[in-house]
Motif scaffolding. Structure first.
Motif, PDB file in Angstrom:
ATOM      1  N   HIS A  51       0.813  -1.218   0.000  1.00  0.00           N
ATOM      2  CA  HIS A  51       0.000   0.000   0.000  1.00  0.00           C
ATOM      3  C   HIS A  51       0.850   1.274   0.000  1.00  0.00           C
ATOM      4  N   GLY A  52       2.180   1.121  -0.047  1.00  0.00           N
ATOM      5  CA  GLY A  52       3.060   2.287  -0.105  1.00  0.00           C
ATOM      6  C   GLY A  52       2.863   3.242   1.050  1.00  0.00           C
ATOM      7  N   LEU A  53       2.757   2.697   2.257  1.00  0.00           N
ATOM      8  CA  LEU A  53       2.438   3.515   3.422  1.00  0.00           C
ATOM      9  C   LEU A  53       3.666   4.252   3.973  1.00  0.00           C
ATOM     10  N   SER A  54       3.376   5.261   4.767  1.00  0.00           N
ATOM     11  CA  SER A  54       4.407   6.003   5.503  1.00  0.00           C
ATOM     12  C   SER A  54       3.926   6.219   6.930  1.00  0.00           C
ATOM     13  N   ASP A  55       4.845   6.558   7.827  1.00  0.00           N
ATOM     14  CA  ASP A  55       4.469   6.831   9.218  1.00  0.00           C
ATOM     15  C   ASP A  55       3.455   7.965   9.295  1.00  0.00           C
ATOM     16  N   ALA A  56       3.651   8.992   8.491  1.00  0.00           N
ATOM     17  CA  ALA A  56       2.758  10.162   8.525  1.00  0.00           C
ATOM     18  C   ALA A  56       1.325   9.761   8.188  1.00  0.00           C
ATOM     19  N   VAL A  57       1.170   8.836   7.262  1.00  0.00           N
ATOM     20  CA  VAL A  57      -0.176   8.393   6.884  1.00  0.00           C
ATOM     21  C   VAL A  57      -0.778   7.532   7.988  1.00  0.00           C
ATOM     22  N   LEU A  58      -0.005   6.556   8.487  1.00  0.00           N
ATOM     23  CA  LEU A  58      -0.545   5.612   9.469  1.00  0.00           C
ATOM     24  C   LEU A  58      -0.936   6.297  10.774  1.00  0.00           C
ATOM     25  N   ARG A  59      -0.261   7.399  11.098  1.00  0.00           N
ATOM     26  CA  ARG A  59      -0.587   8.115  12.328  1.00  0.00           C
ATOM     27  C   ARG A  59      -2.048   8.562  12.349  1.00  0.00           C
ATOM     28  N   ARG A  60      -2.634   8.787  11.182  1.00  0.00           N
ATOM     29  CA  ARG A  60      -4.019   9.253  11.119  1.00  0.00           C
ATOM     30  C   ARG A  60      -5.024   8.140  11.430  1.00  0.00           C
ATOM     31  N   TYR A  61      -4.516   6.923  11.613  1.00  0.00           N
ATOM     32  CA  TYR A  61      -5.383   5.774  11.910  1.00  0.00           C
ATOM     33  C   TYR A  61      -5.052   5.152  13.267  1.00  0.00           C
ATOM     34  N   SER A  62      -4.240   5.846  14.037  1.00  0.00           N
ATOM     35  CA  SER A  62      -3.736   5.313  15.306  1.00  0.00           C
ATOM     36  C   SER A  62      -4.488   5.873  16.504  1.00  0.00           C
ATOM     37  N   ALA A  63      -4.991   4.973  17.349  1.00  0.00           N
ATOM     38  CA  ALA A  63      -5.655   5.401  18.588  1.00  0.00           C
ATOM     39  C   ALA A  63      -4.645   5.881  19.611  1.00  0.00           C
ATOM     40  N   ALA A  64      -3.397   5.421  19.506  1.00  0.00           N
ATOM     41  CA  ALA A  64      -2.364   5.846  20.451  1.00  0.00           C
ATOM     42  C   ALA A  64      -1.874   7.259  20.151  1.00  0.00           C
ATOM     43  N   VAL A  65      -1.949   7.659  18.887  1.00  0.00           N
ATOM     44  CA  VAL A  65      -1.460   8.978  18.480  1.00  0.00           C
ATOM     45  C   VAL A  65      -2.607   9.980  18.358  1.00  0.00           C
ATOM     46  N   GLY A  66      -3.719   9.550  17.753  1.00  0.00           N
ATOM     47  CA  GLY A  66      -4.842  10.458  17.521  1.00  0.00           C
ATOM     48  C   GLY A  66      -5.818  10.491  18.680  1.00  0.00           C
ATOM     49  N   ALA A  67      -7.047  10.863  18.380  1.00  0.00           N
ATOM     50  CA  ALA A  67      -8.101  10.913  19.395  1.00  0.00           C
ATOM     51  C   ALA A  67      -8.692   9.505  19.527  1.00  0.00           C
ATOM     52  N   PRO A  68      -8.478   8.825  20.654  1.00  0.00           N
ATOM     53  CA  PRO A  68      -8.939   7.435  20.778  1.00  0.00           C
ATOM     54  C   PRO A  68     -10.426   7.256  20.496  1.00  0.00           C
ATOM     55  N   ALA A  69     -11.255   8.166  21.000  1.00  0.00           N
ATOM     56  CA  ALA A  69     -12.700   8.023  20.804  1.00  0.00           C
ATOM     57  C   ALA A  69     -13.052   8.039  19.324  1.00  0.00           C
ATOM     58  N   ASP A  70     -12.394   8.914  18.560  1.00  0.00           N
ATOM     59  CA  ASP A  70     -12.663   9.000  17.127  1.00  0.00           C
ATOM     60  C   ASP A  70     -12.194   7.741  16.409  1.00  0.00           C
ATOM     61  N   ILE A  71     -10.993   7.266  16.743  1.00  0.00           N
ATOM     62  CA  ILE A  71     -10.454   6.061  16.090  1.00  0.00           C
ATOM     63  C   ILE A  71     -11.320   4.855  16.421  1.00  0.00           C
ATOM     64  N   TRP A  72     -11.729   4.727  17.681  1.00  0.00           N
ATOM     65  CA  TRP A  72     -12.577   3.597  18.062  1.00  0.00           C
ATOM     66  C   TRP A  72     -13.921   3.658  17.314  1.00  0.00           C
ATOM     67  N   ARG A  73     -14.458   4.873  17.116  1.00  0.00           N
ATOM     68  CA  ARG A  73     -15.705   5.015  16.364  1.00  0.00           C
ATOM     69  C   ARG A  73     -15.506   4.547  14.926  1.00  0.00           C
ATOM     70  N   ARG A  74     -14.374   4.908  14.341  1.00  0.00           N
ATOM     71  CA  ARG A  74     -14.088   4.505  12.962  1.00  0.00           C
ATOM     72  C   ARG A  74     -13.856   3.000  12.863  1.00  0.00           C
ATOM     73  N   ILE A  75     -13.211   2.419  13.885  1.00  0.00           N
ATOM     74  CA  ILE A  75     -13.024   0.965  13.899  1.00  0.00           C
ATOM     75  C   ILE A  75     -14.384   0.273  13.957  1.00  0.00           C
ATOM     76  N   GLY A  76     -15.277   0.795  14.800  1.00  0.00           N
ATOM     77  CA  GLY A  76     -16.620   0.229  14.899  1.00  0.00           C
ATOM     78  C   GLY A  76     -17.363   0.307  13.584  1.00  0.00           C
ATOM     79  N   ARG A  77     -17.251   1.453  12.909  1.00  0.00           N
ATOM     80  CA  ARG A  77     -17.942   1.617  11.624  1.00  0.00           C
ATOM     81  C   ARG A  77     -17.357   0.669  10.582  1.00  0.00           C
ATOM     82  N   ALA A  78     -16.028   0.512  10.566  1.00  0.00           N
ATOM     83  CA  ALA A  78     -15.384  -0.346   9.569  1.00  0.00           C
ATOM     84  C   ALA A  78     -15.649  -1.826   9.824  1.00  0.00           C
TER      85      ALA A  78
END
Length: 590
Positions: free
Chosen positions: A208-235
């Motif tokens: 997928h040609g990923l980078s750290d900068a991209v993956l950080r936007r999907y991380s509950a440890a780096v981002g807002a946990p509540a938002d990431i958990w909501r997105r995990i639930g939706r996915a």
């Protein structure tokens, strides 16, 4: 006296219960101080002096010295009322005499006061720490060339370090899974993604040609946990409730703290059932993993204990690894495996030597399997005979040691080299514990010929104690099996109810506690130990009519037990104290 080899080790490497090594120890202390003062005198000889050479002390200086001398004397006098844990008469908790290598190493390092936060703040201390970690790694079965680790204030923080790293790994894998799900629209299998393993992670990362900068936007440890958990639930198509942490019912209280501090919540700490001998039930571990998968909840880590706080039991670490490695091989499910060997880790020093036979075959196999774990906690300030506070955290390799990065501009300079400040929960860390452990490893040795021989005698002492007390006082009922040098017992007549036995056991503990002759501890095995309690009570034909089994707990870790004379001198008065207490108890009942 005809000292055993282990008694010779105790005689050479410990102060002696009657200060037998006083003269030599004084000389070594003086040598350490002489070297320290000489070092200070030799450096920067052209710098000004604080006090002129030959200048008599001022009244102010004399007054300050007098105050300091007086208060120091008062402190030393006050400390004579401290619990005398140096003596074999103290069998209360996981605490005993400090070894001389550890004491000398601690003193020498403390005089220089290095801070192991970085190489700049600790040029020598950080090197000593790395070498000491390699010694511990070798002892527990890790490859010292691959293992990583550092010293902590104790087992609690070391366990926190394990949770931090397990979360880092799980977060990476789950973040990648969420990225793929949101980009492709494919349903997210939370459990599979969170346990994908580094090989699959790297393959998908490249695809997928990923980078750290991209993956950080999907991380509950780096981002807002509540938002990431909501997105995990939706996915995933279901509410995401977060990971679970699996630890046996005999776990240390630090795991409850970890669940709290890392924001997991108490509900996320799932207790693995204990079997009738009080050890982790491997079948229940697997049942909990299956339950977590069904609930769409990743397993943050699975914990096994080598040397439980209450009774010193050793969980079947080898069987845990076998079961979880099967999950990896059959289904590609990688679950972090941690061994809390805060107490029992140093029992590995017996392995491969003639004294290994003091351990059961099951205990030896479990200890030998510690090196298969992702991470390990071990406390030199327990069976390593090092001064408080000194714990250690180790991982099998560099990948397991990785943590989330933090920035500290005042430390972010090239000359700091590989300082561990960014990969430890504690910032400032004294090098004293590392130096104490290092000198212990160099002078005493963490092997069957050194520390192993000494610890083996403490296990034999526990065995001899059980035999002597059981023969003299039939009403004393030992909790079986005992895996190391800790033994617990209750007091019960044949057919007695648990409530009655608990009352008499408590009375015995109170009687010993009031006595100035011995120190023991007391523990109560609760609901997690239900099968073991039932087995124990069944042993004297009793009835379980109340929850919880009250036990007198004895820890035979003092190094001086290596001399048989101490058993001959101290077992009889202890037995007499037990008999006296039971006699008084019967009189009171009448």
């Amino acid at each position: 006296m005809n000292p055993t080899p282990a008694a010779d080790i105790a005689g050479a490497c410990f102060p002696g219960p009657r200060s037998e090594n006083e003269t030599w120890v004084r000389g070594q202390f003086q040598a350490v101080l002489d070297q320290w003062f000489d070092w200070r005198k030799r450096l920067f000889v052209d710098d000004p002096r604080l006090v002129g050479e030959g200048e008599p002390p001022s009244p102010e200086r004399l007054g300050r010295r007098e105050i300091l001398s007086r208060e120091l004397a008062a402190l030393c006098e006050a400390l004579t009322a401290e619990t005398p844990t140096y003596t074999p008469r103290y069998i209360g908790h996981m605490k005993a005499e400090v070894s001389l290598p550890a004491l000398f190493g601690w003193l020498a390092a403390m005089l220089h006061n290095p801070n192991n936060t970085s190489r700049e703040a600790s040029r020598v201390g950080t090197v000593i720490e790395a070498e000491a970690i390699a010694m511990l790694a070798t002892m527990i079965g890790y490859d010292p060339g691959a293992a990583e680790g550092h010293f902590t204030s104790g087992g609690t923080v070391a366990n926190f370090e394990a949770v931090w790293r397990a979360r880092y790994r799980l977060d990476h894998w789950l973040s990648l899974g969420l990225y793929i799900a949101e980009k492709t629209g494919e349903p997210l299998d939370v459990f599979a993604a969170a346990h994908m393993g580094w090989a699959r992670f790297r393959r998908l990362w490249t695809e997928h040609g990923l980078s750290d900068a991209v993956l950080r936007r999907y991380s509950a440890a780096v981002g807002a946990p509540a938002d990431i958990w909501r997105r995990i639930g939706r996915a995933s198509g279901r509410d995401y409730l977060g990971p679970v942490l699996l630890a046996p019912g005999n776990k240390h209280y630090s795991w409850s703290k970890a669940a709290n501090l890392f924001g997991l919540g108490e509900e996320s700490l799932w207790a693995i059932d204990l079997d009738a001998e009080g050890r982790l039930d491997v079948d229940d571990l697997e049942r909990l993993i299956v339950r977590a998968e069904a609930a769409g909840r990743p397993v943050l880590m699975a914990v096994g204990v080598a040397g439980t706080t209450e009774t010193g039991e050793i969980d079947p670490i080898d069987a845990v690894h076998d079961r979880l490695e099967r999950w990896e091989a059959d289904r590609g499910v990688h679950i972090w495996r941690h061994v809390d060997a805060a107490y029992g880790g140093f029992l590995c020093a017996l392995l491969g030597g003639p004294d290994e036979t003091v351990l059961s075959a099951a205990s030896a196999a479990a200890l030998r399997a510690i090196g298969r774990a992702d991470s390990v906690t071990i406390d030199p300030h327990k069976l390593g005979y090092v001064p408080y506070a000194c714990g250690a955290f180790l991982t099998r390799d560099t990948a397991g040691y990785a943590v989330s990065a933090f920035d500290a501009p005042y430390l972010d300079r090239p000359e700091l080299g590989d300082g561990k400040w960014s990969s430890t929960l504690e910032g400032s860390r004294s090098a004293a514990g590392a130096a104490a452990t290092w000198l212990s490893g160099r002078a005493l040795g963490f092997d069957p010929a050194g520390l192993g021989a000494l610890i083996a005698e403490t296990v034999r002492t526990r065995q001899a104690f059980e035999a002597a007390v059981a023969a003299a006082v039939p009403e004393v009922r030992f909790l079986q099996p005992a895996d190391a040098n800790i033994v617990c017992f209750s007091v019960a007549a044949q057919g007695e109810s648990l409530s009655s036995a608990n009352r008499r056991t408590t009375a015995l503990f109170d009687r010993i506690h009031r006595s100035p002759e011995f120190s023991v501890s007391k523990t109560t095995l609760g609901a997690d130990y239900a099968a073991a309690v039932a087995r124990h009570v069944d042993g004297f034909g009793g009835v379980v009519d109340v929850p919880g089994l009250v036990l007198v707990r004895c820890v035979f870790m003092n190094p001086y037990w290596a001399a048989p004379e101490f058993r001959d001198a101290l077992f009889p008065p202890f037995i007499a104290l037990v008999r006296e207490s039971l006699g008084q108890d019967l009189e009171a009942a009448a």
